[in-house]
Enzyme design. Structure first.
Site, short mmCIF file in Angstrom:
data_model
loop_
_atom_site.label_atom_id
_atom_site.label_comp_id
_atom_site.label_asym_id
_atom_site.label_seq_id
_atom_site.Cartn_x
_atom_site.Cartn_y
_atom_site.Cartn_z
CB THR A 1 -0.80 -0.03 1.26
OG1 THR A 1 -1.54 -1.57 1.40
CG2 THR A 1 -2.26 0.93 0.96
CB ALA A 2 3.96 1.96 1.85
CB ALA B 1 -9.88 -0.21 9.14
CE LYS C 1 -12.94 2.77 10.05
NZ LYS C 1 -11.40 3.04 10.57
CG LEU D 1 3.71 -1.58 7.92
CD1 LEU D 1 3.29 -2.73 7.28
CD2 LEU D 1 3.19 -0.97 9.52
CD GLU E 1 -9.75 5.16 17.46
OE1 GLU E 1 -9.76 6.01 15.89
OE2 GLU E 1 -10.22 5.09 17.76
C1 LIG Z 1 -1.64 -6.44 12.04
C2 LIG Z 1 -1.51 -4.91 11.09
C3 LIG Z 1 -3.29 -5.02 11.00
C4 LIG Z 1 -2.71 -3.75 10.05
N1 LIG Z 1 -4.88 -2.85 10.06
C5 LIG Z 1 -4.57 -1.17 9.48
C6 LIG Z 1 -5.82 -1.56 9.43
O1 LIG Z 1 -7.06 -1.54 9.39
N2 LIG Z 1 -5.57 0.15 8.47
C7 LIG Z 1 -4.39 1.03 8.65
O2 LIG Z 1 -4.85 2.07 8.09
N3 LIG Z 1 -3.34 0.21 8.14
C8 LIG Z 1 -3.42 -1.01 9.29
N4 LIG Z 1 -1.86 -1.17 9.34
C9 LIG Z 1 -1.03 -0.40 8.81
C10 LIG Z 1 -0.89 -1.06 6.96
O3 LIG Z 1 -1.01 -2.66 7.06
C11 LIG Z 1 0.06 -0.42 6.40
O4 LIG Z 1 0.20 1.07 6.91
C12 LIG Z 1 0.36 -0.86 4.57
O5 LIG Z 1 -0.58 -1.96 4.51
C13 LIG Z 1 1.45 -0.49 4.05
O6 LIG Z 1 2.44 -1.48 4.33
P1 LIG Z 1 4.00 -1.16 3.11
O7 LIG Z 1 3.49 -1.17 1.82
O8 LIG Z 1 4.99 -0.33 4.57
O9 LIG Z 1 4.44 -2.48 3.86
P2 LIG Z 1 4.20 -4.09 3.16
O10 LIG Z 1 2.43 -4.72 2.58
O11 LIG Z 1 5.00 -5.01 4.05
O12 LIG Z 1 5.00 -3.89 1.60
C14 LIG Z 1 6.69 -4.55 1.40
C15 LIG Z 1 6.88 -4.26 -0.13
O13 LIG Z 1 8.13 -4.54 0.10
C16 LIG Z 1 8.74 -5.26 -0.67
N5 LIG Z 1 10.08 -6.28 0.06
C17 LIG Z 1 10.50 -5.88 1.07
N6 LIG Z 1 11.70 -6.51 0.79
C18 LIG Z 1 12.09 -6.64 -0.09
C19 LIG Z 1 13.58 -6.70 -1.09
N7 LIG Z 1 14.19 -6.96 -0.20
N8 LIG Z 1 13.54 -6.38 -2.16
C20 LIG Z 1 12.44 -6.12 -3.39
N9 LIG Z 1 11.02 -5.69 -2.45
C21 LIG Z 1 10.99 -5.61 -1.29
C22 LIG Z 1 7.48 -6.10 -0.66
O14 LIG Z 1 7.91 -7.33 -1.81
C23 LIG Z 1 6.28 -5.49 -0.78
O15 LIG Z 1 5.97 -5.26 -1.80
C24 LIG Z 1 -2.34 -2.71 9.91
C25 LIG Z 1 -0.26 -3.08 10.46
C26 LIG Z 1 -0.02 -4.52 10.62
C27 LIG Z 1 1.00 -5.62 11.03
#
Ligand SMILES: Cc1cc2nc3c(=O)[nH]c(=O)nc-3n(C[C@H](O)[C@H](O)[C@H](O)COP(=O)(O)OP(=O)(O)OC[C@H]3O[C@@H](n4cnc5c(N)ncnc54)[C@H](O)[C@@H]3O)c2cc1C
Length: 496
Positions: free
Chosen positions: A16-17, A51, A79, A334, A343
């Protein structure tokens, strides 16, 4: 620091990020920079985070994502707030409902009038005066800007959506707008000798990707900001004690309720997020008080429908990176820290981080003053959200488990102690500048978790007892009538 012009932006990670960052940057900066996103299907995304809060509507508008397409493509639902069950005492239930409550008065919030009505024995539940709450509990929804014939606010809403489908939608959009996607696992990071900035990343095939600015969206791994640059982490786990989650989707049941549910259990809490095609469920817990096996058993025994996958355990640590921007790396998502999902603040933090990056975009090189200011603003934002989330844990009266007793005893940040004390004494609560959570949000959690102020604002005495009672009765009638006339949530979704 580094006066090189920023021409090539490399985003590492496509959750998502990563894809929100790619979509907003490409939409706003257009052809002034080249954007490359590297992600690995083998690693995948975290797959939770479904959410949101109402500001997501502005994000989708800014990207140019039309609401109908978004709801259809991501199996989204509406929501209207988060229901908190068993958080104050066992058996309690309240909602952090979005939007207004009651009627706006100059210089004096509505809840002071409600407190007066309560004292004279003529007020019902605080949430009887919330249009969002009443609509949520009656499974009703429509886009309503205000209550007809009055100046009372309408319905405020956010979405629940499928995080994987959202990332896919934004990926398609961003690539159409010119973002280059590269598939592969990054296994080497090259630094510049003179200043330690990241020069390039290398994926498993040997392909080297050079850049001027790197956005770390690698999730909890924090590949660039921490594993490479050792930026440091400010640990919040002494205030936010849960450190694990276990998540599982299950089959949908009718009706598709337009709100998130958070039910406190003996060592944390459980979420329930209804989407169109399934319900997202998860148990958040402290490993000090509950094992993974116990959590799994508990979660599976409390599903509304058949599980649709194997439960997945997600360990995490609450806190924030000491600097969100370090050298030529900016952490978003993250990788920048995590507050736990109580929240639904984390997707919002992605949104505000990208907006901040756009405001500070270093077209003409990275300047220390700008980096410092970016980091200062990020820290303030995080601390305000942190306090609001801690409030839910601190303000409990549960006596059924060591976990909740420890939360009652914990020392919380002074900023929060002062807020709670002021509210307890006088019912006053103030939103700090630019703070995300409104006074009404704070009031709902404090009242919902049984912190009832000893006094109310004297301005509430500008209405006589009789006038206050009439006000309460009229508002309740108006809200009930408005909700009765709204279509159901299902009808709204079907009409799309
Ligand atoms: C239990 C839980 C519940 C949550 N519920 C909510 C919610 O309800 N509402 C909300 O706003 N937020 C929620 N969050 C937070 C939300 O999930 C994240 O903010 C959001 O999904 C963004 O994640 P991300 O993109 O930072 O990480 P990720 O989804 O983990 O993406 C990481 C990316 O990096 C890539 N990557 C990693 N290492 C490498 C590498 N070495 N080489 C190439 N690619 C790599 C992966 O393939 C992936 O594409 C929750 C989090 C958790 C842990």
């Amino acid at each position: 620091m580094d006066n090189d012009k920023i021409k090539n932006v490399v985003i590492v990670g496509g959750g998502t990020a990563g894809w929100i960052t790619a979509a907003l940057l490409t939409k706003t900066l257009g052809k002034t920079v080249n954007i490359t996103l590297v992600e690995s299907d083998k690693i995948g995304i975290i797959g939770v985070g479904e959410a949101t809060i109402p500001a997501i509507i502005h994000l989708n508008n800014a990207i140019g994502l039309d609401e109908k397409t978004f709801i259809k493509e991501t199996n989204a639902t509406i929501k209207l707030g988060i229901e908190f069950d068993n958080w104050g005492k066992l058996g309690d239930s309240y909602m952090h409902a979005f939007g207004g409550i009651g009627k706006n008065f100059p210089f004096c919030d509505f809840h002071h009038f409600w407190l007066k009505a309560k004292q004279i024995g003529n007020a019902s539940s605080y949430w009887d005066y919330s249009l969002n709450y009443q609509a949520a509990k009656k499974n009703k929804f429509d886009k309503l800007k205000g209550i007809e014939g009055t100046n009372l606010p309408g319905v405020e809403y956010a979405y629940h959506f499928d995080a994987g489908l959202y990332a896919k939608l934004l990926s398609k959009f961003s690539q159409n707008m010119g973002v280059t996607r590269i598939e592969g696992i990054v296994n080497k990071v090259n630094l510049k000798n003179d200043n330690g900035f990241v020069r390039s990343i290398v994926i498993e095939t040997g392909l080297k990707i050079a850049g001027d600015l790197f956005i770390d969206c690698t999730g909890l791994k924090a590949l660039l900001i921490e594993q490479t640059l050792s930026t440091g982490f400010e640990d919040y786990s002494h205030w936010l004690p849960c450190d694990r989650a276990i998540a599982v989707p299950c089959e949908s049941v009718e009706p598709i309720t337009p709100y998130t549910r958070s039910t406190a259990h003996e060592a944390g809490w459980q979420w329930r997020i209804p989407l169109q095609h399934r319900i997202g469920n998860g148990l958040v817990y402290s490993s000090k008080y509950m094992s993974d096996e116990q959590a799994k058993e508990k979660l599976l025994s409390q599903l509304d429908g058949k599980p649709l996958a194997e439960p997945k355990v997600i360990p995490f640590k609450t806190g924030i990176r000491r600097k969100q921007w370090h050298k030529n790396v900016i952490a978003i998502g993250l990788s920048s820290g995590f507050f736990e999902p109580l929240e639904s603040t984390n997707i919002h933090l992605i949104q505000t981080a990208v907006i901040r990056l756009l405001k500070f975009f270093p077209h003409h090189g990275i300047k220390p003053m700008e980096v410092t200011e970016f980091n200062r603003q990020s820290k303030i934002e995080s601390e305000q959200m942190r306090d609001f989330i801690i409030l839910h844990y601190k303000l409990n009266q549960r006596d059924d488990s060591d976990f909740w007793r420890a939360c009652q005893r914990m020392e919380v940040p002074k900023t929060l102690t002062k807020k709670m004390a002021l509210f307890a004494q006088s019912g006053k609560v103030f939103r700090e500048q630019d703070e995300l959570f409104t006074e009404i949000a704070w009031q709902q959690v404090m009242i919902g978790q049984n912190l009832i102020p000893q006094d109310y604002h004297p301005i509430a005495n500008s209405l006589s007892d009789e006038q206050v009672s009439d006000l309460m009765n009229n508002l309740k009638t108006l809200i009930d009538r408005t909700v009765d006339n709204l279509p159901t949530h299902e009808i709204f979704l079907e009409a799309l």
